[in-house]
Scaffold this motif. Structure first.
Motif, mmCIF file in Angstrom:
data_model
loop_
_atom_site.group_PDB
_atom_site.id
_atom_site.type_symbol
_atom_site.label_atom_id
_atom_site.label_comp_id
_atom_site.label_asym_id
_atom_site.label_seq_id
_atom_site.Cartn_x
_atom_site.Cartn_y
_atom_site.Cartn_z
ATOM 1 N N HIS A 50 0.799 -1.216 0.000
ATOM 2 C CA HIS A 50 0.000 0.000 0.000
ATOM 3 C C HIS A 50 0.838 1.275 0.000
ATOM 4 N N THR A 51 2.108 1.180 0.361
ATOM 5 C CA THR A 51 2.939 2.355 0.614
ATOM 6 C C THR A 51 3.294 3.081 -0.677
ATOM 7 N N ARG A 52 2.917 4.341 -0.757
ATOM 8 C CA ARG A 52 3.224 5.186 -1.911
ATOM 9 C C ARG A 52 4.554 5.902 -1.635
ATOM 10 N N VAL A 53 5.549 5.615 -2.451
ATOM 11 C CA VAL A 53 6.914 6.076 -2.197
ATOM 12 C C VAL A 53 7.336 7.109 -3.236
ATOM 13 N N ILE A 54 7.981 8.189 -2.763
ATOM 14 C CA ILE A 54 8.617 9.147 -3.658
ATOM 15 C C ILE A 54 10.108 9.196 -3.333
ATOM 16 N N TYR A 55 10.862 9.835 -4.230
ATOM 17 C CA TYR A 55 12.292 10.012 -4.036
ATOM 18 C C TYR A 55 12.609 11.502 -3.991
ATOM 19 N N GLN A 56 13.469 11.887 -3.050
ATOM 20 C CA GLN A 56 14.077 13.220 -3.086
ATOM 21 C C GLN A 56 15.467 13.063 -3.709
ATOM 22 N N GLY A 57 15.789 13.958 -4.655
ATOM 23 C CA GLY A 57 16.991 13.758 -5.456
ATOM 24 C C GLY A 57 16.743 12.726 -6.534
ATOM 25 N N PHE A 58 15.519 12.720 -7.077
ATOM 26 C CA PHE A 58 15.016 11.653 -7.949
ATOM 27 C C PHE A 58 15.856 11.448 -9.203
ATOM 28 N N THR A 59 16.349 12.532 -9.797
ATOM 29 C CA THR A 59 17.058 12.408 -11.074
ATOM 30 C C THR A 59 18.546 12.097 -10.921
ATOM 31 N N GLY A 60 19.032 12.007 -9.702
ATOM 32 C CA GLY A 60 20.438 11.652 -9.498
ATOM 33 C C GLY A 60 20.725 10.237 -9.976
ATOM 34 N N ARG A 61 21.987 9.957 -10.301
ATOM 35 C CA ARG A 61 22.358 8.653 -10.854
ATOM 36 C C ARG A 61 22.040 7.519 -9.890
ATOM 37 N N VAL A 62 22.423 7.684 -8.615
ATOM 38 C CA VAL A 62 22.202 6.618 -7.632
ATOM 39 C C VAL A 62 20.712 6.415 -7.390
ATOM 40 N N ALA A 63 19.971 7.518 -7.235
ATOM 41 C CA ALA A 63 18.528 7.415 -7.007
ATOM 42 C C ALA A 63 17.829 6.762 -8.185
ATOM 43 N N THR A 64 18.233 7.125 -9.390
ATOM 44 C CA THR A 64 17.605 6.556 -10.591
ATOM 45 C C THR A 64 17.799 5.046 -10.653
ATOM 46 N N GLY A 65 19.039 4.595 -10.456
ATOM 47 C CA GLY A 65 19.309 3.166 -10.487
ATOM 48 C C GLY A 65 18.581 2.429 -9.381
ATOM 49 N N ASN A 66 18.549 3.020 -8.191
ATOM 50 C CA ASN A 66 17.872 2.399 -7.069
ATOM 51 C C ASN A 66 16.371 2.300 -7.319
ATOM 52 N N ALA A 67 15.785 3.370 -7.866
ATOM 53 C CA ALA A 67 14.347 3.376 -8.137
ATOM 54 C C ALA A 67 13.972 2.315 -9.161
ATOM 55 N N LYS A 68 14.798 2.146 -10.170
ATOM 56 C CA LYS A 68 14.514 1.121 -11.178
ATOM 57 C C LYS A 68 14.509 -0.273 -10.559
ATOM 58 N N ASP A 69 15.504 -0.556 -9.706
ATOM 59 C CA ASP A 69 15.552 -1.857 -9.044
ATOM 60 C C ASP A 69 14.348 -2.053 -8.122
ATOM 61 N N SER A 70 13.986 -1.002 -7.386
ATOM 62 C CA SER A 70 12.866 -1.110 -6.456
ATOM 63 C C SER A 70 11.543 -1.269 -7.191
ATOM 64 N N LEU A 71 11.403 -0.609 -8.320
ATOM 65 C CA LEU A 71 10.202 -0.788 -9.145
ATOM 66 C C LEU A 71 10.092 -2.224 -9.645
ATOM 67 N N ALA A 72 11.222 -2.773 -10.111
ATOM 68 C CA ALA A 72 11.227 -4.154 -10.590
ATOM 69 C C ALA A 72 10.878 -5.121 -9.464
ATOM 70 N N TYR A 73 11.251 -4.766 -8.254
ATOM 71 C CA TYR A 73 10.970 -5.597 -7.083
ATOM 72 C C TYR A 73 9.487 -5.581 -6.731
ATOM 73 N N GLY A 74 8.816 -4.464 -7.025
ATOM 74 C CA GLY A 74 7.396 -4.350 -6.738
ATOM 75 C C GLY A 74 7.014 -3.156 -5.890
ATOM 76 N N THR A 75 7.980 -2.311 -5.559
ATOM 77 C CA THR A 75 7.712 -1.135 -4.729
ATOM 78 C C THR A 75 6.805 -0.157 -5.470
ATOM 79 N N ASN A 76 5.856 0.402 -4.755
ATOM 80 C CA ASN A 76 4.870 1.320 -5.344
ATOM 81 C C ASN A 76 5.446 2.746 -5.365
#
Length: 709
Positions: A50-76
């Protein structure tokens, strides 16, 4: 006061240093929630699908790579924020500030992937936006930035912080990751894990996964001095979580989190009819006293128990203790059975959850595989950063930073003599449980009694200690017969040290004082401890005047050499030591030294390559270790979380190719990410290396070699 009258000292450390901590108006946030305090926000830790997650520093290289992995994992993940930018990023909304993100995306949590210098402000912005869960992963955030954040958190009841310098929080049963945990290690299940150490928690997770129990929720407390969420907070969540059947605690040297957890466990076992079983580990039993063991918070202050004592305290409270995280899976299965819980039913539930998701956490997608194979740094950094260490001021230079503060106290003197035992101890230190600075006092200067008698008086970082609080501290010192002038000087000294503590971003300012024959106060220089936050200078270039006082020429050359390569190396003074150790992760490095001792082995060193270990840092680590002539065998203990096992194996081969190994044998234990590749590389190297996957087998072999040489 002759020793304090130095124009050089005065000019070197003026109160108006241009690199001092930024002064901001006091920020408080009034919550519209019915909750009444920060403590009530612990239930915000219960994340899931149910958890709706956002990123601060979203466009940074580390955040971008992390977000892609977390999305593939199933994070909302529903979007993110980068100041000044608006539009879309990796197919998700990108907004310029948190206010718009709160209105449009309605987040339940934010992952703060912002570099250390700006991270404190980013967390404050998230609190102001009343984001329910804030997860900060960055290393090297100045301690006083986090003290300011902690002060703000206490004024509100909407936002909960995890971190900083933490791997984050992950709910495998809900496939929600907010942090940078190594996904292949986790499996959805029913064991809750709370840990100070990232690498030790990954080992614990892997053991629980192999046992078939899986994890419900894993909370990383983080390795910094002050943590937004501690072990007791985590235990409260696990108690209330219906998906959690058993609990694992991973502690280490420093602070009182484990003691607080022990108090909670005692109460929990008394008031609960069928309590969830609890297993625990405490790393750092063999930590070198007075040294920071890798993590910024891995050191014990006055009045804090060492790891061996905390181990006993947890055991007496009712936790089942383990000595290596590899054993948690088997121990937890036994505890669950003894508590009357159906282990086979839990294991079937784990398998069902995996099948429903259609994704097994031990099978990686091609994109995730490429991500895991890249050398990874612990987020977040805009440049190559060295491991954090704090600055101690050498005895002969201690008057320099003290001068501007003591010179205003009429009658006080700085003595070169040792403090008499009938003197007393006072200082300003950190109270980690209260997440604030405190006055620490003891009515004795006897080194053997100070720790047992020290008492703390906490105060708000932004407000400073009140006159009434200082008076309470002085009253505890039992100075009824002392002259009034001396009492007034003690009051002024405490106030001055508190001022210096904040202005110069100190961690410890303390010493022993006595009342001289003239009735005036003496501060005894040999007892003075001045410890300043290294991150304030390294991350933000603040307090340059203080950090110019560092005397590198008096430090261990091997430790300095390691530091220059981002490696934390501490030489251990054990007369029986023969085993050099090379480990990735501070907690795991501490536990490796501890566990070797249980098998009859003695380590020459603590060495943490860090989560960003590369083939080059592994090679450099060998060079540093081999400078110690005591080393008869080297033990490489790697758990591949963020670190790739295949890459570590290549680093070992590189060391044998480019470093004079001096015919020193090497025993290698590789588990975790790409463990099969690493083990195969070692086995087929033709170098005669011993390779293992189980820690116990590897430890027995390395001790056998050490004893034969």
């Amino acid at each position: 006061m002759a020793a304090l009258r130095s124009s050089q000292a005065s000019s070197l450390l003026s109160h108006s240093s241009r690199h001092s901590l930024p002064r901001s108006s006091r920020r408080t946030f009034t919550s519209s929630s019915i909750r009444s305090s920060y403590d009530d926000t612990v239930q915000n830790l219960r994340i899931g699908k149910h958890t709706r997650v956002i990123y601060q520093g979203f466009t940074g290289r580390v955040a971008t790579g992390n977000a892609k992995d977390s999305l593939a994992y199933g994070t909302n993940i529903v979007g993110g924020v980068t100041p000044g930018k608006e539009g879309e990023h990796i197919g998700l909304p990108l907004l310029p500030d948190l206010k718009k993100a709160k209105e449009q995306l309605k987040p339940d949590a934010t992952a703060v992937f912002v570099a250390a210098p700006q991270c404190g402000k980013a967390i404050e912005d998230a609190i102001e936006a009343e984001i329910p869960l804030i997860v900060s992963v960055a290393e090297h955030i100045p301690v006083h930035d986090i003290m300011r954040v902690a002060s703000i958190l206490k004024t509100q009841s909407k936002s909960r912080l995890v971190g900083a310098n933490a791997p984050g929080i992950i709910a495998p049963i809900g496939f929600c990751r907010i942090g940078f945990q190594p996904l292949p290690t986790f499996a959805p299940g029913h064991i809750g894990i709370a840990a100070k150490s990232g690498t030790l928690s990954y080992e614990a997770v892997a053991s629980i996964t192999r046992s078939g129990l899986g994890q419900s929720l894993c909370i990383g407390m983080g390795g910094d001095i002050i943590a937004g969420t501690n072990l007791v907070d985590s235990l409260k969540v696990f108690e209330a979580d219906p998906e959690t059947e058993g609990i694992v605690i991973v502690g280490e040297v420093g602070g009182k989190a484990e003691e607080d957890a022990a108090d909670w466990i005692k109460d929990y076992l008394k008031r609960t009819k069928n309590p969830k079983p609890i297993a625990a580990l405490v790393g750092g039993k063999t930590a070198k006293p007075g040294r920071i063991m890798g993590h910024a918070g891995a050191w014990a202050a006055r009045g804090e128990h060492n790891s061996d004592e905390k181990y006993s305290i947890l055991k007496e409270a009712g936790a089942t203790m383990v000595d290596h995280p590899e054993n948690f899976g088997g121990v937890m299965k036994t505890l669950l059975e003894q508590s009357g819980r159906d282990v086979s039913k839990i294991q079937v539930s784990v398998q069902t959850n995996q099948q429903k998701r259609g994704y097994h956490t031990l099978r990686r997608s091609p994109a995730m595989m490429r991500s895991q194979q890249r050398p990874r740094r612990s987020p977040v950094s805009q440049q190559q950063q060295q491991q954090k260490r704090s600055l101690y001021i050498a005895p002969e230079l201690r008057p320099v930073p003290l001068y501007p503060y003591l010179s205003k106290i009429e009658g006080i003197s700085l003595s070169l003599d040792e403090a008499p035992k009938d003197g007393f101890y006072l200082g300003i230190i950190v109270d980690r449980t209260e997440r604030s600075p405190c006055i620490a006092v003891a009515p004795t200067a006897d080194e053997s009694q100070i720790d047992a008698r020290v008492k703390r008086f906490t105060y708000d970082w932004q407000e400073g200690p009140s006159n009434a609080l200082i008076s309470q501290a002085i009253e505890y010192l039992q100075l009824d017969s002392a002259p009034q002038a001396a009492k007034q000087q003690i009051h002024q000294l405490i106030a001055s040290l508190a001022k210096m503590y904040k202005e110069k971003e100190a961690i410890i300012l303390s010493g022993c004082v006595s009342v001289g024959g003239s009735g005036n106060l003496k501060l005894h220089q040999p007892s003075v401890t001045l410890m300043f936050d290294d991150a304030a200078y390294r991350s933000c270039k603040r307090q340059e005047d203080v950090h110019r006082l560092r005397q590198k020429e008096q430090e261990d050359p091997a430790e300095l050499e390691a530091e220059n390569d981002g490696i934390v190396y501490v030489r251990l003074d054990d007369p029986d030591a023969k085993i050099g150790t090379l480990v990735n992760g501070a907690g795991l490095a501490m536990n490796t030294v501890d566990a070797l001792r249980l098998h009859g082995g003695h380590a020459t060193n603590f060495l943490d390559t860090g989560g960003k270990a590369t083939s080059e840092t592994v090679k450099k680590s060998f060079e540093v270790i081999l400078q110690d002539p005591r080393v008869k065998v080297i033990f490489v203990n790697i758990f591949g979380g963020l670190t790739d096992g295949g890459m570590i194996a290549n680093g070992i081969l590189l060391a044998f190719k480019e470093v004079d190994m001096k015919n020193v044998p090497v025993v290698v234990r590789i588990r975790g990410t790409n463990e099969e590749v690493g083990q195969k590389t070692i086995a087929e190297s033709g170098l005669g290396l011993d390779a293992f996957d189980k820690f116990e087998d590897a430890a027995k072999r390395v001790v056998e070699i050490a004893n034969s040489r």
